[in-house]
Design a protein around this motif. Structure first.
Motif, PDB file in Angstrom:
ATOM      1  N   GLY A 121       1.056  -0.815   0.001  1.00  0.00           N
ATOM      2  CA  GLY A 121      -0.113   0.306   0.161  1.00  0.00           C
ATOM      3  C   GLY A 121       0.942   1.490  -0.248  1.00  0.00           C
ATOM      4  N   GLY A 122       2.314   0.822  -0.536  1.00  0.00           N
ATOM      5  CA  GLY A 122       2.982   2.640   0.073  1.00  0.00           C
ATOM      6  C   GLY A 122       3.534   3.053   1.200  1.00  0.00           C
ATOM      7  N   THR A 123       2.853   2.428   2.325  1.00  0.00           N
ATOM      8  CA  THR A 123       2.662   3.375   3.676  1.00  0.00           C
ATOM      9  C   THR A 123       3.900   3.419   3.829  1.00  0.00           C
ATOM     10  N   VAL A 124       4.110   4.215   4.586  1.00  0.00           N
ATOM     11  CA  VAL A 124       5.276   5.360   5.025  1.00  0.00           C
ATOM     12  C   VAL A 124       6.329   4.352   6.615  1.00  0.00           C
ATOM     13  N   GLU A 125       6.843   3.994   6.170  1.00  0.00           N
ATOM     14  CA  GLU A 125       7.386   2.662   7.411  1.00  0.00           C
ATOM     15  C   GLU A 125       8.333   3.728   8.057  1.00  0.00           C
ATOM     16  N   ASP A 126       7.855   3.292   9.591  1.00  0.00           N
ATOM     17  CA  ASP A 126       9.378   4.516  10.635  1.00  0.00           C
ATOM     18  C   ASP A 126      10.260   3.913  11.004  1.00  0.00           C
ATOM     19  N   ASN A 127      10.612   2.641  10.973  1.00  0.00           N
ATOM     20  CA  ASN A 127      11.152   1.790  11.763  1.00  0.00           C
ATOM     21  C   ASN A 127      11.216   1.778  13.213  1.00  0.00           C
ATOM     22  N   SER A 128      10.292   1.902  13.569  1.00  0.00           N
ATOM     23  CA  SER A 128      10.402   2.061  14.954  1.00  0.00           C
ATOM     24  C   SER A 128      10.537   0.723  15.591  1.00  0.00           C
ATOM     25  N   PHE A 129       9.613  -0.214  14.778  1.00  0.00           N
ATOM     26  CA  PHE A 129       9.869  -1.963  15.517  1.00  0.00           C
ATOM     27  C   PHE A 129      10.820  -2.409  14.234  1.00  0.00           C
ATOM     28  N   GLY A 130      12.013  -2.949  15.348  1.00  0.00           N
ATOM     29  CA  GLY A 130      12.845  -3.716  14.540  1.00  0.00           C
ATOM     30  C   GLY A 130      13.680  -4.323  15.201  1.00  0.00           C
ATOM     31  N   THR A 131      14.815  -4.539  15.089  1.00  0.00           N
ATOM     32  CA  THR A 131      15.397  -5.921  15.710  1.00  0.00           C
ATOM     33  C   THR A 131      15.010  -5.676  17.201  1.00  0.00           C
ATOM     34  N   ASN A 132      16.057  -4.857  18.198  1.00  0.00           N
ATOM     35  CA  ASN A 132      15.522  -4.945  19.825  1.00  0.00           C
ATOM     36  C   ASN A 132      14.086  -5.367  19.773  1.00  0.00           C
ATOM     37  N   GLU A 133      13.058  -4.355  18.632  1.00  0.00           N
ATOM     38  CA  GLU A 133      11.843  -4.671  19.504  1.00  0.00           C
ATOM     39  C   GLU A 133      11.585  -6.150  19.378  1.00  0.00           C
ATOM     40  N   PHE A 134      11.692  -6.824  18.095  1.00  0.00           N
ATOM     41  CA  PHE A 134      11.423  -7.939  17.881  1.00  0.00           C
ATOM     42  C   PHE A 134      12.215  -8.760  19.112  1.00  0.00           C
ATOM     43  N   PHE A 135      13.234  -9.172  19.291  1.00  0.00           N
ATOM     44  CA  PHE A 135      13.828 -10.064  19.398  1.00  0.00           C
ATOM     45  C   PHE A 135      13.672 -10.039  21.154  1.00  0.00           C
TER      46      PHE A 135
END
Ligand code: AHR
Length: 515
Positions: A121-135
């Motif tokens: 959908g072309g949504t803008v992703e701000d990358n606030s959920f990344g590696t640290n947040e996932f693990f």
């Protein structure tokens, strides 16, 4: 067996919506075997992609949100994930994975670069959920992380250093992780090397991808006692040639190969409404869902040729229903409702995975929240649990239990081509002296009387029972309303003279425990 054959022949001419006038009855024979494998708990795996509101809103709201959260994760999500004992969580995609650059998702959140989510959908992703947040989420809920690496638009160095960032104790990547607040390495077992590499993951030809896979996996190292289970990007549906070539060229370098199979009417045009459907469409869906069995069988046969001892697992790391997105929802976000029909698809699919547990080492339903056949839907601070969630909950006792093969004698209905849908389906397992038997009566009109001889397994008492059923097959749970489809205690099962008799309402899924 004769009865089963007879049923197959007798009912082959019925149309999907015609009811079996004689009513529904079935016999389920449990055939315990000393050689039965353990049902891998990873078969109950989940999948979370940066797609629509799966991550943002569906799991993660951030620490400053008014929505009750723990370190940014919704509290209701933490509770639901723990209730399902989610064994493994695949992330960050899907198609998103092959455009994801992990370095954009670390460090202070307000300094992370933004990107366009071109797939969804072309949504803008701000990358606030990344590696640290996932693990950290995986640690919090006790799920094994399954990382999907970028092969399509990434580099070997990028994937190799990501593994190092996550798992190394010392060195430049470990230093970077420590600067970002995480001292100890995380545990990482499952590493996917690309996703749908025949499509959104790079449009590779199988021979070329097989060689690329060999190269990428070479540089993904085991640091400090961590051991990677490397997964090659596998086929979709009926693409047996992909599995053949991958196994031939790269089979020795992998621990697993994936398979994607969606219960979908087709890839062009309308896929049909999630909630507005007729009986023919319902039975067709079940036939399509059960079509996964011959597909898995055929992929397994190919794998057996190259790997007769089953060292390489088949990971069905995307499966489930795919309907038209809900009217009014954001295009490309794949937000769909979830009815009792979806619950039937979940139960029948899990039954099939149990059968192949010797080779099928993981399955990840698509997706955990707000996308496709999800476990829950969220709106602001509200959450509804879907009928599919309740099937997963009901099936928890099968996790890591010994698989008990079953022989089912029942009527069948002919739905499409040579597809047949049994009225009653069953699966069974044994753990700590308790047999768990899950039954599905798919008939929209008729109750089913199911007889299960239990003398041979020494069972004398019913120790538990749950039922999922509904007034209408297209019932679903919605915001601000009382749940229409939820798990209830079930007491309509008894053992008499060595026979367990279960009286199943129409369109019901039941789990009984006996010992
Ligand atoms: O689950 C949605 C999408 O379906 C995934 O991103 C992709 O791998 C598949 O085509």
């Amino acid at each position: 067996m004769n009865l089963l054959k007879l049923a197959t022949v007798s009912f082959a001419l019925l149309s999907a919506s015609e009811a079996w006038s004689a009513g529904v009855s079935a016999t389920v024979k449990l055939v315990p075997s000393e050689e039965s494998p353990i049902i891998q708990k990873e078969i109950y795996g989940q999948f979370a992609e940066h797609l629509g509101t799966c991550i943002y809103g569906g799991i993660w709201v951030g620490e400053d949100s008014p929505i009750p959260n723990t370190n940014g994760y919704r509290n209701d999500v933490i509770k639901a994930m723990r209730e399902l004992k989610v064994p493994v969580l695949r992330w960050p995609g899907g198609c998103f994975a092959d455009e994801y650059h992990w370095r954009h998702g670390i460090g202070p959140r307000n300094q992370r670069p933004r990107m366009v989510n071109n797939n969804w959908g072309g949504t803008v992703e701000d990358n606030s959920f990344g590696t640290n947040e996932f693990f950290n989420l995986c640690e919090l809920v006790g799920a094994e992380p399954y990382l999907s690496g970028n092969v399509g638009s990434g580099t070997v160095e990028e994937l190799a250093t990501w593994v190092e960032y996550i798992t190394a104790e010392d060195g430049p990547m470990a230093e970077l992780r420590k600067q970002n607040g995480r001292e100890k390495p995380w545990h990482l077992k499952y590493l996917g090397v690309g996703n749908e590499s025949w499509g959104c993951g790079g449009n590779f030809l199988p021979e070329f991808y097989a060689n690329v896979y060999r190269r990428y996996q070479t540089y993904c190292r085991d640091f400090n006692g961590n051991h990677l289970y490397k997964v090659a990007s596998g086929a979709s549906d009926y693409d047996y040639d992909w599995t053949e070539k991958l196994m031939k060229i790269a089979g020795r370098h992998m621990d697993g190969i994936s398979l994607h199979y969606y219960t979908v009417t087709g890839w062009s045009g309308s896929k049909g409404s999630a909630t507005d459907f007729d009986a023919d469409s319902y039975y067709w869906t079940l036939g399509k869902c059960l079509g996964i069995e011959p597909v898995i069988k055929r992929h397994c046969e190919i794998m057996d040729k190259y790997d007769p001892k089953c060292h390489v697992g088949l990971l069905v790391d995307e499966w489930g229903t795919w309907w038209d997105q809900e009217p009014g929802s954001i295009p490309g976000h794949l937000y769909q409702q979830n009815t009792m029909r979806d619950a039937m698809v979940a139960a029948l699919s899990l039954n099939v995975f149990h059968k192949f547990t010797r080779r099928v080492k993981m399955a990840n339903i698509a997706q955990i929240a707000n996308v496709l056949q999800s476990m829950w839907l969220t709106k602001g601070d509200q959450m509804v649990l879907t009928p599919t969630y309740y099937v997963f909950k009901m099936y928890v006792p099968h996790m890591e239990a010994t698989y008990v093969p079953v022989e089912v004698t029942t009527g069948y209905r002919h739905v499409d081509g040579d597809r047949m849908v049994p009225d009653v389906s069953a699966t069974a397992s044994l753990k700590d002296g308790v047999y768990t038997i899950s039954l599905t009566n798919v008939d929209l009109e008729k109750e089913a009387t199911v007889e299960i001889p239990v003398q041979n397994i020494g069972a004398k008492v019913v120790v538990g029972g749950d039922i999922l059923t509904c007034a209408n097959i297209n019932d679903y749970n919605d915001f601000g309303q009382q749940e229409k489809v939820s798990l209830k205690k079930f007491a309509n099962a008894k053992i008499n003279k060595g026979i367990l008799t279960v009286n199943m309402p129409a369109k019901s899924i039941i789990t009984i425990q006996v010992k």
